[in-house]
Design a protein around this motif. Structure first.
Motif, PDB file in Angstrom:
ATOM      1  N   TYR A   1      76.465 -24.901  36.478  1.00 21.03           N
ATOM      2  CA  TYR A   1      76.809 -26.279  36.816  1.00 21.03           C
ATOM      3  C   TYR A   1      76.915 -27.076  35.522  1.00 21.03           C
ATOM      4  O   TYR A   1      75.996 -27.048  34.704  1.00 21.03           O
ATOM      5  CB  TYR A   1      75.699 -26.855  37.704  1.00 21.03           C
ATOM      6  CG  TYR A   1      76.004 -28.182  38.351  1.00 21.03           C
ATOM      7  CD1 TYR A   1      76.340 -28.241  39.693  1.00 21.03           C
ATOM      8  CD2 TYR A   1      75.917 -29.366  37.645  1.00 21.03           C
ATOM      9  CE1 TYR A   1      76.601 -29.463  40.311  1.00 21.03           C
ATOM     10  CE2 TYR A   1      76.180 -30.581  38.249  1.00 21.03           C
ATOM     11  CZ  TYR A   1      76.516 -30.623  39.586  1.00 21.03           C
ATOM     12  OH  TYR A   1      76.765 -31.824  40.196  1.00 21.03           O
TER      13      TYR A   1
ATOM     14  N   ALA B   1      73.431 -33.255  30.685  1.00 19.17           N
ATOM     15  CA  ALA B   1      72.053 -32.815  30.935  1.00 19.17           C
ATOM     16  C   ALA B   1      71.586 -31.792  29.911  1.00 19.17           C
ATOM     17  O   ALA B   1      70.903 -30.814  30.237  1.00 19.17           O
ATOM     18  CB  ALA B   1      71.910 -32.266  32.366  1.00 19.17           C
ATOM     19  N   LEU B   2      71.951 -32.015  28.662  1.00 25.05           N
ATOM     20  CA  LEU B   2      71.452 -31.136  27.592  1.00 25.05           C
ATOM     21  C   LEU B   2      70.013 -31.542  27.281  1.00 25.05           C
ATOM     22  O   LEU B   2      69.677 -32.724  27.381  1.00 25.05           O
ATOM     23  CB  LEU B   2      72.313 -31.296  26.334  1.00 25.05           C
ATOM     24  CG  LEU B   2      73.747 -30.761  26.431  1.00 25.05           C
ATOM     25  CD1 LEU B   2      74.576 -31.271  25.259  1.00 25.05           C
ATOM     26  CD2 LEU B   2      73.779 -29.251  26.485  1.00 25.05           C
ATOM     27  N   PHE B   3      69.200 -30.578  26.881  1.00 22.23           N
ATOM     28  CA  PHE B   3      67.810 -30.907  26.524  1.00 22.23           C
ATOM     29  C   PHE B   3      67.809 -31.555  25.142  1.00 22.23           C
ATOM     30  O   PHE B   3      68.161 -30.908  24.160  1.00 22.23           O
ATOM     31  CB  PHE B   3      66.942 -29.655  26.548  1.00 22.23           C
ATOM     32  CG  PHE B   3      66.507 -29.322  27.927  1.00 22.23           C
ATOM     33  CD1 PHE B   3      65.280 -29.716  28.410  1.00 22.23           C
ATOM     34  CD2 PHE B   3      67.358 -28.652  28.784  1.00 22.23           C
ATOM     35  CE1 PHE B   3      64.897 -29.461  29.700  1.00 22.23           C
ATOM     36  CE2 PHE B   3      66.986 -28.379  30.081  1.00 22.23           C
ATOM     37  CZ  PHE B   3      65.746 -28.793  30.543  1.00 22.23           C
TER      38      PHE B   3
ATOM     39  N   LEU C   1      65.953 -29.983  22.206  1.00 24.59           N
ATOM     40  CA  LEU C   1      66.385 -28.660  21.737  1.00 24.59           C
ATOM     41  C   LEU C   1      67.707 -28.795  20.985  1.00 24.59           C
ATOM     42  O   LEU C   1      68.516 -29.664  21.303  1.00 24.59           O
ATOM     43  CB  LEU C   1      66.588 -27.703  22.917  1.00 24.59           C
ATOM     44  CG  LEU C   1      65.405 -27.436  23.853  1.00 24.59           C
ATOM     45  CD1 LEU C   1      65.818 -26.461  24.947  1.00 24.59           C
ATOM     46  CD2 LEU C   1      64.216 -26.884  23.091  1.00 24.59           C
TER      47      LEU C   1
ATOM     48  N   LEU D   1      68.948 -21.164  26.160  1.00 21.26           N
ATOM     49  CA  LEU D   1      67.864 -21.366  27.135  1.00 21.26           C
ATOM     50  C   LEU D   1      67.963 -20.484  28.396  1.00 21.26           C
ATOM     51  O   LEU D   1      66.995 -19.780  28.720  1.00 21.26           O
ATOM     52  CB  LEU D   1      67.786 -22.852  27.514  1.00 21.26           C
ATOM     53  CG  LEU D   1      66.654 -23.231  28.454  1.00 21.26           C
ATOM     54  CD1 LEU D   1      65.303 -23.079  27.781  1.00 21.26           C
ATOM     55  CD2 LEU D   1      66.812 -24.676  28.929  1.00 21.26           C
ATOM     56  N   PRO D   2      69.095 -20.473  29.119  1.00 18.61           N
ATOM     57  CA  PRO D   2      69.127 -19.642  30.329  1.00 18.61           C
ATOM     58  C   PRO D   2      68.942 -18.156  30.040  1.00 18.61           C
ATOM     59  O   PRO D   2      68.349 -17.438  30.858  1.00 18.61           O
ATOM     60  CB  PRO D   2      70.505 -19.914  30.940  1.00 18.61           C
ATOM     61  CG  PRO D   2      71.276 -20.678  29.954  1.00 18.61           C
ATOM     62  CD  PRO D   2      70.329 -21.254  28.956  1.00 18.61           C
ATOM     63  N   LEU D   3      69.413 -17.701  28.886  1.00 23.34           N
ATOM     64  CA  LEU D   3      69.261 -16.276  28.554  1.00 23.34           C
ATOM     65  C   LEU D   3      67.810 -15.965  28.214  1.00 23.34           C
ATOM     66  O   LEU D   3      67.259 -14.954  28.637  1.00 23.34           O
ATOM     67  CB  LEU D   3      70.154 -15.903  27.368  1.00 23.34           C
ATOM     68  CG  LEU D   3      71.663 -16.063  27.573  1.00 23.34           C
ATOM     69  CD1 LEU D   3      72.417 -15.711  26.301  1.00 23.34           C
ATOM     70  CD2 LEU D   3      72.150 -15.191  28.722  1.00 23.34           C
ATOM     71  N   ARG D   4      67.162 -16.877  27.459  1.00 22.10           N
ATOM     72  CA  ARG D   4      65.763 -16.658  27.087  1.00 22.10           C
ATOM     73  C   ARG D   4      64.853 -16.667  28.301  1.00 22.10           C
ATOM     74  O   ARG D   4      63.885 -15.916  28.382  1.00 22.10           O
ATOM     75  CB  ARG D   4      65.313 -17.748  26.117  1.00 22.10           C
ATOM     76  CG  ARG D   4      65.809 -17.534  24.703  1.00 22.10           C
ATOM     77  CD  ARG D   4      65.370 -18.672  23.810  1.00 22.10           C
ATOM     78  NE  ARG D   4      65.814 -18.457  22.448  1.00 22.10           N
ATOM     79  CZ  ARG D   4      65.830 -19.393  21.515  1.00 22.10           C
ATOM     80  NH1 ARG D   4      65.415 -20.606  21.807  1.00 22.10           N
ATOM     81  NH2 ARG D   4      66.234 -19.124  20.297  1.00 22.10           N
ATOM     82  N   GLU D   5      65.132 -17.562  29.217  1.00 23.80           N
ATOM     83  CA  GLU D   5      64.227 -17.751  30.347  1.00 23.80           C
ATOM     84  C   GLU D   5      64.516 -16.824  31.521  1.00 23.80           C
ATOM     85  O   GLU D   5      63.633 -16.534  32.308  1.00 23.80           O
ATOM     86  CB  GLU D   5      64.294 -19.210  30.833  1.00 23.80           C
ATOM     87  CG  GLU D   5      63.727 -20.217  29.844  1.00 23.80           C
ATOM     88  CD  GLU D   5      62.245 -20.012  29.575  1.00 23.80           C
ATOM     89  OE1 GLU D   5      61.490 -19.766  30.526  1.00 23.80           O
ATOM     90  OE2 GLU D   5      61.845 -20.092  28.392  1.00 23.80           O
ATOM     91  N   ARG D   6      65.760 -16.402  31.648  1.00 23.37           N
ATOM     92  CA  ARG D   6      66.119 -15.664  32.864  1.00 23.37           C
ATOM     93  C   ARG D   6      66.374 -14.181  32.670  1.00 23.37           C
ATOM     94  O   ARG D   6      66.415 -13.441  33.643  1.00 23.37           O
ATOM     95  CB  ARG D   6      67.384 -16.290  33.472  1.00 23.37           C
ATOM     96  CG  ARG D   6      67.083 -17.333  34.503  1.00 23.37           C
ATOM     97  CD  ARG D   6      68.333 -17.924  35.029  1.00 23.37           C
ATOM     98  NE  ARG D   6      69.315 -16.955  35.502  1.00 23.37           N
ATOM     99  CZ  ARG D   6      70.511 -17.274  35.967  1.00 23.37           C
ATOM    100  NH1 ARG D   6      70.867 -18.529  36.012  1.00 23.37           N
ATOM    101  NH2 ARG D   6      71.352 -16.365  36.389  1.00 23.37           N
ATOM    102  N   THR D   7      66.592 -13.779  31.437  1.00 23.03           N
ATOM    103  CA  THR D   7      66.969 -12.379  31.226  1.00 23.03           C
ATOM    104  C   THR D   7      65.931 -11.658  30.371  1.00 23.03           C
ATOM    105  O   THR D   7      65.029 -12.290  29.818  1.00 23.03           O
ATOM    106  CB  THR D   7      68.335 -12.276  30.517  1.00 23.03           C
ATOM    107  OG1 THR D   7      68.181 -12.758  29.174  1.00 23.03           O
ATOM    108  CG2 THR D   7      69.411 -13.088  31.227  1.00 23.03           C
ATOM    109  N   THR D   8      66.101 -10.346  30.270  1.00 25.36           N
ATOM    110  CA  THR D   8      65.185  -9.568  29.426  1.00 25.36           C
ATOM    111  C   THR D   8      65.916  -9.130  28.150  1.00 25.36           C
ATOM    112  O   THR D   8      65.541  -8.153  27.525  1.00 25.36           O
ATOM    113  CB  THR D   8      64.689  -8.332  30.204  1.00 25.36           C
ATOM    114  OG1 THR D   8      65.841  -7.669  30.740  1.00 25.36           O
ATOM    115  CG2 THR D   8      63.746  -8.699  31.310  1.00 25.36           C
TER     116      THR D   8
ATOM    117  N   ARG E   1      76.867 -23.762  27.459  1.00 27.17           N
ATOM    118  CA  ARG E   1      75.640 -23.396  28.175  1.00 27.17           C
ATOM    119  C   ARG E   1      75.961 -22.906  29.588  1.00 27.17           C
ATOM    120  O   ARG E   1      75.351 -21.972  30.085  1.00 27.17           O
ATOM    121  CB  ARG E   1      74.683 -24.588  28.235  1.00 27.17           C
ATOM    122  CG  ARG E   1      73.327 -24.229  28.803  1.00 27.17           C
ATOM    123  CD  ARG E   1      72.379 -25.398  28.797  1.00 27.17           C
ATOM    124  NE  ARG E   1      72.763 -26.423  29.755  1.00 27.17           N
ATOM    125  CZ  ARG E   1      72.085 -27.555  29.947  1.00 27.17           C
ATOM    126  NH1 ARG E   1      70.997 -27.790  29.237  1.00 27.17           N
ATOM    127  NH2 ARG E   1      72.482 -28.443  30.833  1.00 27.17           N
TER     128      ARG E   1
END
Lengths: 414, 282
Positions: free
Chosen positions: A86, A92-94, A97, A105-112, A154
């Motif tokens: 979305y 809506a950027l942090f 950061l 961010l989404p890769l760090r938080e959601r993936t391995t 992003r």
């Protein structure tokens, strides 16, 4: 037709006593660019937030690939929504950061994924969105356009199959607006995702859309192709489209397709059936190469300069023009026969080679990276028609006769 | 005539209804506030439990360390300052009061027990609320109104896991450590004023500090500080997280109001909880 990717069945949403959506029915198909248009504050964003699950409907059902979301297990819903990205209207950027961290961010938080893999992927997106020099900056240090690109990067970094864009061009100048829309179209072709865009950039948004949904009076009043929208007869057109088209005319100097058709029919009514008129079709060739070498903004600057030049030149002698596709313009000479139109085109070519192409290159160069170089090739074709004939047939005939009328090759470093 | 009588009786009943409403309005307001309090308390408790459940995840460590730095390490200076001057004031006041009774030897006891049992945990909690708690509320509130929390949702990143859990854990670790620091520096402050400036006996002061404190005093102080940590961080995170739900204000103003509410509510709740915990532990 295939099962829609997303379908709304009688969706109603209220906030307190205010009804925002009332019995909305819509279908969005896979692999297409679907644009939702409507008045400001009309519920477009609310509709978009229903798709990504940020808002739940009070009544009605939302189906994802034919299955109702409210009948799915939590893991199924999560799996469905995980395919979506979305892009928010205000990005809506942090703000704490950097651009790089925001995209990662989404890769760090959601993936391995490992650090190296994340870095490779993030840098690829950063380069694609022309943010290499700004990757270590914070969002507050970027211009509005760069923030949009960071938000886009992003949204795309997780390789989504569906991307939702909420007013992606808001607050941008006309060139940047078209550059962002061009970017969406280019990435959509490149990555093959389904794009759902909320926009009121009429008619620019038509050039990238396969389908248009018109939200008016809390409901979807039109679903179809941009061409079908031209023939759609509804108060929505008077209230929304015409006002926005008027604004567009002020910005670019060109008529919208609809205004162009109205003018065409108005002129032809005054002519006898045996009278003739001419149509010229102009094209900026190899747009993808220009985008690739100079970037979206330079390409849009070139297109805009070309439109302004055509309008200025032919408008003065009674011609009227419109933008036909992302890189094509059509001009009608309502009182000219082919010989006269050929002379007009010859004059135009002369003027164009003396001033026009220089203006286009100058416009593009302002936004291009230093040292970048590309050929600008302009094609033009001419055809004659009679009032009885369909304008589309004459345009197609002019298109088939297109030949090069101007070329500018820049020197490296220029 | 009959019509006029009917009109009169209707006007009387209207007045009676208005009077009843007026008389009942304070009770209605109290009732409404009580219901709102119960609702918010329940919601905060659920918020806390959900956030705590999401603590145990391998990617949390870096975020917890980051928050430990912000809530804990960055609060050290203010804790040192407040602790030192609190100890000095305690030493000064108790010296002048105890001299009159000829019991200046008890200064060490008074300073140490006051600090370890009450002032250390309470003032530490209030100081961290003012410094870090307000910042937590404002930061989360801004993230809420600028749709950054919605962005986390759309990225399928759990906002409670990403934003709240690390702060709760960091607070639970930081509060007791900062309380210990406050106690220590307070005792040194008491020594400075009573012994160095006013001439009380140094050996007696230190001996009384050592002999009057037992392990229970220290553990009770730490229990309090953990309770305060949970209260402060839950209130501050909750106020920020639900900034957009405020009925009294919107946007940037809502962030300001949430921050004020968080600081006031945390401070009051710390004092209320102090009484309750003390009465349970004593």
């Amino acid at each position: 037709m295939d099962t829609p990717l997303i379908e709304f069945k009688n969706v109603t949403k209220r906030f307190g006593r205010r009804t925002i959506l009332e019995g909305v029915n819509l279908k969005i198909y896979e692999g297409e660019v679907t644009t939702i248009i409507g008045l400001s504050g009309g519920g477009k964003t609310v509709l978009l937030k229903h798709i990504i699950g940020l808002i739940k409907p009070d009544e009605g059902t939302i189906l994802f690939r034919g299955k109702p979301l409210n009948g799915m297990s939590k893991s199924e819903v999560d799996a469905s929504l995980a395919q979506m990205s979305y892009m928010f209207q205000d990005n809506a950027l942090f703000d704490s950061l950097t651009v790089y961290e925001n995209i990662a961010l989404p890769l760090r938080e959601r993936t391995t994924m490992t650090k190296a893999e994340i870095n490779r992927k993030v840098m690829a997106r950063i380069e694609q969105t022309e943010l290499t020099d700004s990757s270590r900056k914070f969002p507050s240090e970027l211009s509005g356009g760069m923030q949009k690109r960071a938000a886009l990067a992003r949204a795309l970094v997780i390789d989504p199959t569906i991307v939702l864009f909420d007013e992606p061009t808001s607050g941008q100048d006309p060139v940047r607006k078209n550059a962002i829309l061009g970017m969406i179209a280019q990435y959509q072709r490149k990555f093959g995702f389904t794009a759902i865009v909320v926009s009121h950039e009429i008619p620019d948004v038509y050039f990238i859309s396969n389908r248009i949904l018109a939200l008016y009076g809390r409901n979807i009043v039109f679903q179809g192709t941009p061409e079908e929208l031209e023939d759609f007869d509804h108060p929505f057109k008077d209230e929304v489209i015409r006002s926005l088209e008027g604004l567009q005319k002020e910005l670019t100097g060109l008529h919208s397709k609809r205004q162009f058709k109205v003018m065409y029919h108005g002129q032809m009514k005054r002519r006898a059936l045996r009278d003739t008129y001419c149509v010229a079709v102009f094209k900026l060739e190899s747009l993808d190469t220009i985008i690739e070498k100079l970037g979206h903004e330079s390409a849009q600057e070139a297109i805009q300069s070309m439109g302004v030049f055509i309008d200025k030149h032919f408008g003065a002698i009674g011609g009227f023009s419109t933008r036909r596709s992302i890189n094509e313009f059509v001009t009608v000479f309502p009182y000219s026969e082919l010989d006269e139109a050929e002379d007009l085109l010859e004059d135009f070519v002369k003027d164009f080679q003396e001033h026009g192409i220089g203006e286009i290159w100058a416009g593009a160069r302002e936004r291009a990276a230093p040292g970048m170089c590309v050929d600008f090739i302009i094609l033009a074709g001419l055809a004659q028609g009679q009032p009885i004939a369909e304008i589309e047939t004459i345009i197609a005939s002019a298109e088939s006769k297109q030949k090069e009328i101007g070329r500018l090759r820049c020197a490296a470093g220029e | 005539m009959e019509i006029s009588a009917k009109g009169q009786s209707s006007a009387e009943s209207k007045t009676a209804r208005r009077l009843t409403k007026l008389l009942l309005s304070p009770f209605t307001a109290v009732g409404r506030t009580a219901i709102s309090w119960v609702n918010n308390s329940g919601a905060s408790a659920i918020f806390l439990v959900l956030a705590l459940k999401k603590t145990f995840w391998h990617k949390q460590l870096a975020k917890i360390v980051q928050q430990l730095y912000f809530i804990g390490a960055s609060s050290t200076t203010i804790i040192l300052l407040v602790g030192f001057f609190t100890g000095m004031v305690l030493g000064l006041q108790s010296y002048h009061a105890l001299v009159k009774l000829g019991a200046q030897g008890a200064i060490g006891t008074l300073v140490a027990l006051s600090l370890v049992r009450e002032l250390g945990p309470v003032l530490t909690a209030i100081m961290i609320t003012a410094r870090a708690g307000s910042a937590i509320t404002a930061e989360i509130g801004v993230q809420r109104i600028s749709e950054q929390i919605d962005a986390l949702d759309t990225m399928r990143i759990d906002p409670l896991r990403y934003l709240i859990s690390p702060r709760i854990i960091a607070a639970i670790i930081s509060f007791p450590l900062l309380t210990a620091l406050f106690d220590l520096i307070g005792i040194i402050g008491g020594y400075t004023s009573a012994v160095v400036l006013l001439g009380a006996n140094a050996g007696t002061y230190l001996h009384r500090v050592q002999s009057s404190l037992d392990m229970k005093d220290l553990t009770d102080g730490f229990v309090k500080s953990v309770v305060f940590a949970v209260i402060v961080v839950t209130v501050c995170c909750y106020q920020g997280y639900f900034t957009h739900m405020r009925q009294d204000s919107h946007g940037a103003k809502a962030v300001g109001v949430s921050t004020t509410s968080a600081v006031v509510l945390s401070s009051v709740l710390v004092l209320v909880a102090d009484y309750i915990v003390t009465s349970l532990l004593i």
